[in-house]
Motif scaffolding. Structure first.
Motif, PDB file in Angstrom:
ATOM      1  N   ASP A   9      26.215 -20.637  -9.314  1.00 46.17           N
ATOM      2  CA  ASP A   9      27.343 -20.488  -8.309  1.00 46.17           C
ATOM      3  C   ASP A   9      27.384 -22.061  -7.738  1.00 46.17           C
ATOM      4  O   ASP A   9      28.590 -22.567  -7.743  1.00 46.17           O
ATOM      5  CB  ASP A   9      26.987 -19.444  -7.267  1.00 46.17           C
ATOM      6  N   LEU A  87      35.342 -16.646  -6.433  1.00 47.93           N
ATOM      7  CA  LEU A  87      34.566 -15.570  -6.200  1.00 47.93           C
ATOM      8  C   LEU A  87      33.184 -16.031  -6.652  1.00 47.93           C
ATOM      9  O   LEU A  87      32.945 -17.359  -7.422  1.00 47.93           O
ATOM     10  CB  LEU A  87      34.968 -14.588  -6.951  1.00 47.93           C
ATOM     11  N   THR A  88      31.843 -15.211  -6.401  1.00 51.76           N
ATOM     12  CA  THR A  88      30.631 -15.635  -6.885  1.00 51.76           C
ATOM     13  C   THR A  88      30.115 -14.529  -7.356  1.00 51.76           C
ATOM     14  O   THR A  88      30.488 -13.577  -7.331  1.00 51.76           O
ATOM     15  CB  THR A  88      29.833 -16.167  -5.763  1.00 51.76           C
ATOM     16  N   ASP A  91      29.573 -11.683  -5.451  1.00 50.02           N
ATOM     17  CA  ASP A  91      30.644 -10.477  -5.191  1.00 50.02           C
ATOM     18  C   ASP A  91      30.402  -9.423  -6.472  1.00 50.02           C
ATOM     19  O   ASP A  91      30.557  -8.274  -6.150  1.00 50.02           O
ATOM     20  CB  ASP A  91      31.946 -11.145  -5.771  1.00 50.02           C
ATOM     21  N   THR A  94      27.312  -7.166  -5.246  1.00 53.92           N
ATOM     22  CA  THR A  94      27.470  -6.276  -4.375  1.00 53.92           C
ATOM     23  C   THR A  94      28.281  -5.192  -4.962  1.00 53.92           C
ATOM     24  O   THR A  94      28.010  -3.925  -4.549  1.00 53.92           O
ATOM     25  CB  THR A  94      28.299  -7.181  -3.458  1.00 53.92           C
ATOM     26  N   GLU A  95      29.191  -5.303  -6.007  1.00 59.06           N
ATOM     27  CA  GLU A  95      29.931  -4.356  -6.536  1.00 59.06           C
ATOM     28  C   GLU A  95      28.974  -3.433  -7.517  1.00 59.06           C
ATOM     29  O   GLU A  95      29.092  -2.240  -7.323  1.00 59.06           O
ATOM     30  CB  GLU A  95      30.995  -4.737  -7.266  1.00 59.06           C
TER      31      GLU A  95
END
Length: 114
Positions: A9, A87-88, A91, A94-95
């Protein structure tokens, strides 16, 4: 595992400031979203083909290595796509964490109807 994703990232974000002549990733950013999407599609297709090769493999170890190589390319180009959209990998993790422990059917049913 998330350490390497976080490192990627950071590198992908830094490449936004690099010259497209000096950096492959910067050249993708400079060519725009359509080029990045095309690369993701190409890598997805190569992953599919590698998985099919493995399914009918005579040389299992070599074909497993090839599949891993292609998936790494797919993940990398997907991370480029994420970075291009600010975005990274966090993200995504987390989802995935949100979905962990949910039935696939329940998760799908909870999505907004299109």
């Amino acid at each position: 595992m998330s350490d390497i994703l976080q490192q990627l990232d950071q590198v992908l974000e830094a490449r936004k400031a690099d010259s497209p002549d000096e950096s492959y990733v910067a050249s993708l950013y400079a060519k725009g979203i359509e080029k990045i999407l095309k690369k993701v599609g190409e890598e997805a297709n190569e992953t599919i083909m590698a998985a099919k090769d493995l399914e009918h493999s005579i040389n299992i170890d070599e074909d497993k290595e090839h599949l891993v190589y292609e998936i790494a390319d797919l993940w990398f180009h997907t991370l480029v796509l994420l970075a291009s959209q600010n975005l990274t990998s966090a993200d995504i993790t987390t989802e995935l964490q949100r979905r962990f422990g949910l039935s696939g059917h329940a998760e799908k049913a909870s999505r907004p109807q299109e």
